[in-house]
Design a protein around this motif. Structure first.
Motif, PDB file in Angstrom:
ATOM      1  N   THR A  13       0.711  -1.165   0.213  1.00 13.16           N
ATOM      2  CA  THR A  13      -0.156  -0.013  -0.058  1.00 13.16           C
ATOM      3  C   THR A  13       0.979   1.255   0.006  1.00 13.16           C
ATOM      4  OG1 THR A  13      -0.100   0.043   2.474  1.00 13.16           O
ATOM      5  CG2 THR A  13      -1.794  -0.980   1.191  1.00 13.16           C
ATOM      6  N   PRO A  15       1.830   5.109   1.074  1.00 12.10           N
ATOM      7  CA  PRO A  15       1.937   5.646   2.491  1.00 12.10           C
ATOM      8  C   PRO A  15       0.830   6.513   2.687  1.00 12.10           C
ATOM      9  CG  PRO A  15       3.788   6.573   0.964  1.00 12.10           C
ATOM     10  CD  PRO A  15       3.293   5.362   0.345  1.00 12.10           C
ATOM     11  N   ARG A  16       0.943   7.021   3.972  1.00 11.42           N
ATOM     12  CA  ARG A  16      -0.519   7.779   4.340  1.00 11.42           C
ATOM     13  C   ARG A  16      -0.196   9.327   3.473  1.00 11.42           C
ATOM     14  NH1 ARG A  16       0.035   5.771   9.925  1.00 11.42           N
ATOM     15  NH2 ARG A  16      -1.587   4.144   9.828  1.00 11.42           N
ATOM     16  N   SER A  17       1.053   9.638   3.454  1.00 12.65           N
ATOM     17  CA  SER A  17       1.235  10.940   2.835  1.00 12.65           C
ATOM     18  C   SER A  17       0.535  11.319   1.477  1.00 12.65           C
ATOM     19  CB  SER A  17       2.906  11.273   3.186  1.00 12.65           C
ATOM     20  OG  SER A  17       3.569  10.208   2.213  1.00 12.65           O
ATOM     21  N   TRP A  18       0.790  10.126   0.774  1.00 13.41           N
ATOM     22  CA  TRP A  18      -0.048  10.148  -0.642  1.00 13.41           C
ATOM     23  C   TRP A  18      -1.273  10.401  -0.626  1.00 13.41           C
ATOM     24  CZ3 TRP A  18       2.473   6.319  -4.826  1.00 13.41           C
ATOM     25  CH2 TRP A  18       3.724   6.421  -4.741  1.00 13.41           C
ATOM     26  N   TRP A  19      -2.020  10.138   0.300  1.00 16.50           N
ATOM     27  CA  TRP A  19      -3.492  10.287   0.351  1.00 16.50           C
ATOM     28  C   TRP A  19      -3.527  11.791   0.559  1.00 16.50           C
ATOM     29  CZ3 TRP A  19      -5.944   6.837  -1.961  1.00 16.50           C
ATOM     30  CH2 TRP A  19      -5.698   5.566  -1.758  1.00 16.50           C
ATOM     31  N   LEU A  20      -2.744  12.516   1.398  1.00 23.21           N
ATOM     32  CA  LEU A  20      -2.741  13.813   1.807  1.00 23.21           C
ATOM     33  C   LEU A  20      -2.414  14.530   0.353  1.00 23.21           C
ATOM     34  CD1 LEU A  20      -2.803  16.214   3.454  1.00 23.21           C
ATOM     35  CD2 LEU A  20      -0.494  16.016   4.164  1.00 23.21           C
ATOM     36  N   ALA A  53      -6.315  10.014  -6.148  1.00 28.23           N
ATOM     37  CA  ALA A  53      -6.749   8.874  -5.171  1.00 28.23           C
ATOM     38  C   ALA A  53      -6.668   7.663  -5.790  1.00 28.23           C
ATOM     39  CB  ALA A  53      -7.907   9.042  -4.416  1.00 28.23           C
ATOM     40  N   SER A  57      -4.102   4.616  -5.182  1.00 28.95           N
ATOM     41  CA  SER A  57      -4.614   3.294  -5.007  1.00 28.95           C
ATOM     42  C   SER A  57      -4.360   2.211  -5.730  1.00 28.95           C
ATOM     43  CB  SER A  57      -6.199   3.347  -4.881  1.00 28.95           C
ATOM     44  OG  SER A  57      -6.825   2.315  -4.591  1.00 28.95           O
ATOM     45  N   TYR A 113       8.868   3.730  -1.619  1.00 26.64           N
ATOM     46  CA  TYR A 113       8.627   4.183  -0.377  1.00 26.64           C
ATOM     47  C   TYR A 113       8.721   2.733   0.712  1.00 26.64           C
ATOM     48  CZ  TYR A 113       4.250   2.158  -2.198  1.00 26.64           C
ATOM     49  OH  TYR A 113       3.185   1.324  -2.725  1.00 26.64           O
TER      50      TYR A 113
END
Length: 154
Positions: A13, A15-20, A53, A57, A113
């Motif tokens: 998956t 990283p969370r920063s990509w969603w930001l 997104a 994803s 990543y």
């Protein structure tokens, strides 16, 4: 088909920063469309965020699995019997195998990543691929699953 003694499945998956960043892409699109009115602004926000997104994803949807006597890494499927002993790579060694030690014929399932990886030699003489480089967050567990699947297949 016989299941391996140590089943393994991992989704690489994003990283969370990509969603930001996806949200920030939507905000950027909204700002670009401000001169066209509120509806265009909202469309840019929703559309830009959704597209970004979706890209994040899909890039993070790749899986590594050991199923029965096969290793499935992304689109590649190879029998464990055609693989040698796996080598766990720490962050520094993984970086070296991604750069100056890399062989252009190798199969790379690379996610920058993810700092750690597994390098598995391909022992099948008919296959020109010298090794598989698999980015993984749990290289020791993947190596153990491959070793268990290799023993079960033998």
């Amino acid at each position: 088909m016989q299941l391996s003694a140590t089943p393994y499945e991992e989704r690489l998956t994003a990283p969370r920063s990509w969603w930001l960043l996806s949200l920030l892409v939507g905000v950027s699109m909204a700002l670009i469309l401000v001169p066209f009115g509120t509806l265009a602004l909202l469309g840019g926000l929703v559309g830009g965020t959704a597209v970004a997104a979706t890209v994040a994803s899909s890039y993070g949807s790749v899986r590594i699995r050991v199923v029965g006597d096969s290793l499935i890494a992304g689109d590649a499927k190879i029998p464990v019997s055609a693989l040698g002993e796996a080598e766990v790579l720490d962050a520094e060694e993984a970086r070296a195998w991604r750069t100056h030690k890399a062989d252009t014929r190798a199969f790379l399932l690379l996610r920058a990543y993810i700092p750690t990886a597994l390098r598995v030699p391909v022992t099948d003489p008919a296959d020109p691929t010298p090794y598989l480089y698999l980015s993984t967050r749990e290289p020791e567990r993947l190596a153990a699953a491959l070793a268990a699947a290799g023993k079960a297949a033998a």
